[in-house]
Design an enzyme around this catalytic site. Structure first.
Site, PDB file in Angstrom:
ATOM      1  N   SER A 264       0.842  -1.201   0.000  1.00  0.00           N
ATOM      2  CA  SER A 264       0.000   0.000   0.000  1.00  0.00           C
ATOM      3  C   SER A 264       0.873   1.246   0.000  1.00  0.00           C
ATOM      4  O   SER A 264       2.080   1.178   0.248  1.00  0.00           O
ATOM      5  CB  SER A 264      -0.884   0.013   1.245  1.00  0.00           C
ATOM      6  N   LYS A 265       0.238   2.373  -0.249  1.00  0.00           N
ATOM      7  CA  LYS A 265       0.971   3.630  -0.242  1.00  0.00           C
ATOM      8  C   LYS A 265       1.543   3.871   1.151  1.00  0.00           C
ATOM      9  O   LYS A 265       2.644   4.387   1.297  1.00  0.00           O
ATOM     10  CB  LYS A 265       0.052   4.768  -0.662  1.00  0.00           C
ATOM     11  N   ARG A 266       0.768   3.478   2.159  1.00  0.00           N
ATOM     12  CA  ARG A 266       1.241   3.685   3.536  1.00  0.00           C
ATOM     13  C   ARG A 266       2.552   2.949   3.801  1.00  0.00           C
ATOM     14  O   ARG A 266       3.470   3.493   4.412  1.00  0.00           O
ATOM     15  CB  ARG A 266       0.166   3.239   4.531  1.00  0.00           C
ATOM     16  N   ASP A 269       5.309   4.800   2.075  1.00  0.00           N
ATOM     17  CA  ASP A 269       5.632   6.032   2.801  1.00  0.00           C
ATOM     18  C   ASP A 269       6.479   5.720   4.027  1.00  0.00           C
ATOM     19  O   ASP A 269       7.498   6.360   4.284  1.00  0.00           O
ATOM     20  CB  ASP A 269       4.348   6.746   3.258  1.00  0.00           C
TER      21      ASP A 269
END
Ligand code: GLU
Length: 510
Positions: A264-266, A269
């Site tokens: 996921s983007k999380r 990040d």
């Protein structure tokens, strides 16, 4: 064999995720391999999720990655328009056809009606809690109210959706090129909405109608669409298009680096790596997400990396140009298992592609950085620096970042190296070396070495002993590229003056 026609069909709901780039790539490789056509279709029928700028972003990202579009949005072609919001009338026509044939129906249920149905089914502990075969007969739709009433409701402008009338107890089968045979009973499929109350089609209807009209031969898409595939098969059957049905290939998921769950983007990040191909500023939050491009990844390296996320050539070879990928690619070699997203592997590919560039190509990056800093440098010098630095770079910006000492003389020196290595012998050799360099108008790396050896030998000191301190005083660093080449690039004057500075400013150890 029919000419291959594939499509990449993203929804413009935000930045294109890196997994989307992989999907586009696999479609593109298949098209190129067989001289087929790569289509870009924008699936923008969900107006609630539309994000301005997303379509432009998708087009720019694909262009940057080298994934060429033959037909579609931004390109045109025989099946235009390729933006689904501009094809509303087409879907209406096909939905009406299904209604006329008794394969779809109007449903007038309100949100409240649907909620009541769900609560009732839950209470009854019904095996099937969906709007479908077992429930449609009790709801407010054109199967339960008279034709006259339906007409009245439509004339009065009552809100409605059109639902597919899923046939009872039918075995729905499809042969996925990656998953193999998939069989589902139609009783597990609900009467999916085909047209929404806003007059827009749902993804399912628009996707199938367009794949048929655009003569798509292969649907290559993410695994998250596999559960929808049986419904799509039912739609092909309802329209009588089974013989024109494309072949399906559902790609494995991209997993977190540790293999635990979907990437996921999380995660990206948190682990500090990009997940979008290009920089993306969220139009609502204004938050900037850094792209692979802006992080210094070369498109050809990213493409090579992505190709291997789920596919392999069956050999040890890892470096593949786009052309070589096109030749080697087969859908049969795509695996079922999720692919771990290992950013270190992406970095490795980037490194390999950067190192394979010529000195003059690398110099282009360096000169660009220098220009931004308003630092002058000749092409020849930039090329030499790149020759020296090529083993020490992962990203184009590293060339300048790691070679600043060529442009700025050091003014501070590592205390520890001074404490350990700055002694009388070092001072003697460095002074004599400075004096020799001063006499020279230029210095090759061979001459730099020969001069150092001669000077050291004449003082009866091994040159090896002072190499570290010599490097430190002329570059300010404890390690770096070939020292003699560094001296050649700096030139005899500059090297002598750096030695001079060090000899005047470093306090000898007591
Ligand atoms: N619009 C869908 C998406 O955003 C396309 C799925 C498909 O390729 O059928 O992924």
């Amino acid at each position: 064999m029919k000419p291959i026609r594939v499509r990449f069909a993203p929804s413009p709901t935000g930045a294109l995720h890196i997994g989307g780039v992989r999907t586009a790539l696999y479609n593109f490789l298949l098209a190129r391999k067989y001289g087929g056509t790569m289509i870009l279709r924008i699936e923008d029928t969900d107006q609630t999720r539309f994000v301005p700028g997303a379509e432009e972003y998708i087009i720019e990202a694909l262009a940057w990655a080298g994934i060429e579009i033959d037909e579609g949005v931004g390109k045109g072609g025989p099946h235009a328009p390729y933006r689904q919001s501009e094809r509303k009338h087409i879907y209406q026509k096909y939905a009406q056809q299904l209604i006329a044939e008794g394969k779809a129906y109007y449903a007038f249920d309100t949100e409240q009606d649907l909620e009541t149905m769900r609560e009732r089914l839950k209470k009854e502990d019904a095996i099937n809690q969906q709007y479908g075969i077992s429930t449609r007969g009790q709801m407010n739709n054109s199967l339960t109210v008279s034709a006259a009433e339906v007409k009245q409701k439509l004339d009065a402008g009552e809100s409605y959706v059109i639902r597919l009338k899923v046939p009872a107890d039918q075995s729905v089968e499809l042969m996925d090129l990656i998953r193999g045979q998939v069989v589902v009973s139609s009783s597990q499929i609900d009467d999916k909405v085909l047209m929404k109350s806003d007059g827009m089609p749902t993804y399912h209807l628009a996707n199938v109608v367009d794949d048929y009209l655009m003569q798509i031969t292969h649907v290559i898409r993410g695994e998250e669409w596999l559960p929808s595939a049986p419904l799509h098969v039912l739609l092909y059957q309802a329209f009588g298009w089974q013989n024109a049905m494309p072949q399906f290939a559902h790609l494995p998921l991209l997993l977190k680096p540790d293999g635990n769950g979907k990437l996921s983007k999380r995660d990206a990040d948190q682990m500090g790596f990009p997940i979008f191909p290009l920089n993306w500023t969220d139009p609502k939050t204004k938050e900037l997400a850094k792209g692979f491009r802006e992080s210094g990844y070369l498109p050809e390296a990213l493409i090579n990396f992505l190709a291997f996320l789920g596919w392999n050539p069956g050999t040890e070879q890892e470096i593949f140009s786009l052309q070589q990928l096109t030749e080697a690619f087969t859908v049969e070699r795509i695996g079922k298992a999720g692919a771990k997203f290992d950013i270190h592997k992406a970095q490795w590919f980037n490194q390999q592609y950067l190192r394979a560039k010529s000195d003059s190509e690398l110099a282009g990056y360096l000169l660009q950085s220098l220009q931004n800093q308003k630092i002058e440098c000749s092409q020849a010098k930039a090329e030499k620096i790149c020759r020296a630095m090529r083993q020490r770079i992962n990203y184009p910006d590293d060339i300048f970042e790691n070679s600043k000492f060529f442009f700025f003389a050091p003014t501070t020196f590592d205390e520890q190296v001074i404490a350990k290595k700055w002694n009388e012998e070092a001072v003697k050799v460095l002074s004599a070396y400075r004096d020799e360099l001063k006499k020279m108008s230029e210095v090759s790396s061979e001459a730099a070495k020969a001069t150092l050896d001669t000077v050291a030998a004449s003082l009866g000191i091994g040159a090896g002993k002072i190499l570290q301190v010599l490097r430190m005083v002329i570059t300010g660093q404890g390690s770096g590229p070939d020292l003699m080449l560094t001296i050649e690039i700096l030139g005899s004057d500059e090297t002598a003056s750096r030695l001079d500075y060090a000899l005047k400013n470093i306090q000898p150890k007591k």
